[in-house]
Design a protein around this motif. Structure first.
Motif, PDB file in Angstrom:
ATOM      1  N   SER A   1      11.549   3.734   5.074  1.00 44.39           N
ATOM      2  CA  SER A   1      11.778   2.426   5.685  1.00 44.39           C
ATOM      3  C   SER A   1      12.668   2.536   6.916  1.00 44.39           C
ATOM      4  O   SER A   1      12.429   1.873   7.927  1.00 44.39           O
ATOM      5  CB  SER A   1      12.398   1.471   4.668  1.00 44.39           C
ATOM      6  OG  SER A   1      13.659   1.952   4.216  1.00 44.39           O
TER       7      SER A   1
ATOM      8  N   ARG B   1      12.086   8.134  -5.936  1.00 43.11           N
ATOM      9  CA  ARG B   1      11.232   7.197  -5.196  1.00 43.11           C
ATOM     10  C   ARG B   1      12.072   6.205  -4.400  1.00 43.11           C
ATOM     11  O   ARG B   1      11.695   5.798  -3.295  1.00 43.11           O
ATOM     12  CB  ARG B   1      10.304   6.464  -6.166  1.00 43.11           C
ATOM     13  CG  ARG B   1       9.201   7.336  -6.735  1.00 43.11           C
ATOM     14  CD  ARG B   1       8.035   6.512  -7.254  1.00 43.11           C
ATOM     15  NE  ARG B   1       8.417   5.626  -8.335  1.00 43.11           N
ATOM     16  CZ  ARG B   1       8.439   5.961  -9.619  1.00 43.11           C
ATOM     17  NH1 ARG B   1       8.116   7.201  -9.979  1.00 43.11           N
ATOM     18  NH2 ARG B   1       8.776   5.085 -10.542  1.00 43.11           N
TER      19      ARG B   1
ATOM     20  N   TYR C   1       7.599  -4.552   3.496  1.00 40.31           N
ATOM     21  CA  TYR C   1       8.830  -3.916   3.041  1.00 40.31           C
ATOM     22  C   TYR C   1       9.184  -4.403   1.633  1.00 40.31           C
ATOM     23  O   TYR C   1       9.625  -3.622   0.777  1.00 40.31           O
ATOM     24  CB  TYR C   1       9.971  -4.199   4.006  1.00 40.31           C
ATOM     25  CG  TYR C   1      10.166  -3.132   5.055  1.00 40.31           C
ATOM     26  CD1 TYR C   1      11.397  -2.497   5.213  1.00 40.31           C
ATOM     27  CD2 TYR C   1       9.135  -2.769   5.916  1.00 40.31           C
ATOM     28  CE1 TYR C   1      11.583  -1.524   6.183  1.00 40.31           C
ATOM     29  CE2 TYR C   1       9.308  -1.811   6.884  1.00 40.31           C
ATOM     30  CZ  TYR C   1      10.530  -1.177   7.021  1.00 40.31           C
ATOM     31  OH  TYR C   1      10.708  -0.207   7.972  1.00 40.31           O
TER      32      TYR C   1
ATOM     33  N   GLY D   1       6.885  -2.678  -0.776  1.00 41.38           N
ATOM     34  CA  GLY D   1       7.296  -1.304  -0.985  1.00 41.38           C
ATOM     35  C   GLY D   1       8.541  -1.179  -1.846  1.00 41.38           C
ATOM     36  O   GLY D   1       8.644  -0.307  -2.709  1.00 41.38           O
TER      37      GLY D   1
ATOM     38  N   TYR E   1      11.782   5.788  -0.458  1.00 38.82           N
ATOM     39  CA  TYR E   1      11.536   4.489   0.179  1.00 38.82           C
ATOM     40  C   TYR E   1      12.582   4.219   1.252  1.00 38.82           C
ATOM     41  O   TYR E   1      12.254   3.750   2.348  1.00 38.82           O
ATOM     42  CB  TYR E   1      11.565   3.372  -0.873  1.00 38.82           C
ATOM     43  CG  TYR E   1      11.620   1.992  -0.253  1.00 38.82           C
ATOM     44  CD1 TYR E   1      10.483   1.415   0.299  1.00 38.82           C
ATOM     45  CD2 TYR E   1      12.817   1.285  -0.187  1.00 38.82           C
ATOM     46  CE1 TYR E   1      10.527   0.164   0.884  1.00 38.82           C
ATOM     47  CE2 TYR E   1      12.868   0.028   0.396  1.00 38.82           C
ATOM     48  CZ  TYR E   1      11.729  -0.521   0.923  1.00 38.82           C
ATOM     49  OH  TYR E   1      11.783  -1.749   1.515  1.00 38.82           O
TER      50      TYR E   1
END
Length: 245
Positions: free
Chosen positions: A205, A197, A240, A243, A201
């Motif tokens: 991003s 994960r 962000y 996340g 991410y």
């Protein structure tokens, strides 16, 4: 005094004390962040505990100040990121990896040795070493920004090392906790899922930052609204952060 006025008073004290102590620190030839950190210890739970003074009756004030502090860290890292160019940071990747690795290995070994010296068992000693291996990227960024060295070769190497150091420590600490809490290895798959994960991410991003955000930024500038680009920047920063968490 109403809860809002209590919050306003405490914030005024904190901001004034931080800036005054930062000024004193610069007068002594040190970065202002050193004085700000020291006054934070003085005003925090370790000594004065400002949110528990006589005029404070709001039981939620401590939590509110802590949350505002988290927002402050986000803003600091956001400002540091605005000063950086990703290509410049990548050029210092070799230095960052080498120095960041040493910044993990040495504190972990020294913390583990100190724990054993004081009679801790092996797991407790290793945990102590891992917690000492983490650095503060935000403090490194603030210091480099004050010294106007954030974009220099040394500054990029230091900031990259701090980032790599924190990532490596988080992975090692997560693996350590997974193994200790379940020696049979049942948590290793969960740890692998966390790592996947994290990579996902990072990929998302970067992709959004390269291809989506520039279009949104241009659109925000053309809209008939006030501070459109600034508002978009704050929204992106918060999303962000959400996340990443």
């Amino acid at each position: 005094m109403t809860p809002f006025l209590q919050l306003a008073t405490v914030l005024a004290i904190i901001i004034f004390a931080a800036k005054f102590s930062g000024w004193l620190s610069t007068r002594l030839g040190q970065p202002s962040v050193l004085g700000e950190l020291l006054i934070g210890v003085l005003l925090g739970p370790s000594l004065l505990n400002i949110t528990q003074l006589g005029f404070v009756s709001d039981t939620h004030l401590t939590e509110t100040i802590a949350q505002l502090g988290e927002l402050g860290v986000l803003m600091l890292m956001f400002l540091a990121g605005m000063e950086l160019n990703i290509r410049d940071l990548l050029r210092s990747s070799r230095v960052a990896v080498l120095s960041g690795s040493l910044g993990v290995v040495l504190p972990v070994l020294m913390g583990w040795g100190l724990g054993r010296l004081f009679g801790m068992d092996n797991n407790a000693s290793l945990f102590l070493g891992l917690t000492l291996g983490a650095t503060s990227v935000s403090i490194s960024a603030q210091t480099l920004m004050e010294l106007k060295m954030l974009r220099s070769r040394v500054g990029l190497g230091l900031l990259g090392a701090a980032v790599f150091d924190d990532i490596l420590v988080i992975l090692l600490l997560s693996g350590f906790v997974a193994v200790v809490t379940n020696p049979s290895g049942g948590n290793l798959l969960q740890l692998l899922g966390i790592f996947v994960r994290m990579l996902l991410y990072l990929a998302l991003s970067v992709g959004v930052g390269l291809w989506v955000l520039p279009k949104l930024a241009r659109k925000s500038l053309s809209l008939p609204i006030s501070q459109g680009a600034l508002s978009l920047s704050i929204i992106v920063m918060l999303l962000y952060a959400l996340g990443a968490e």
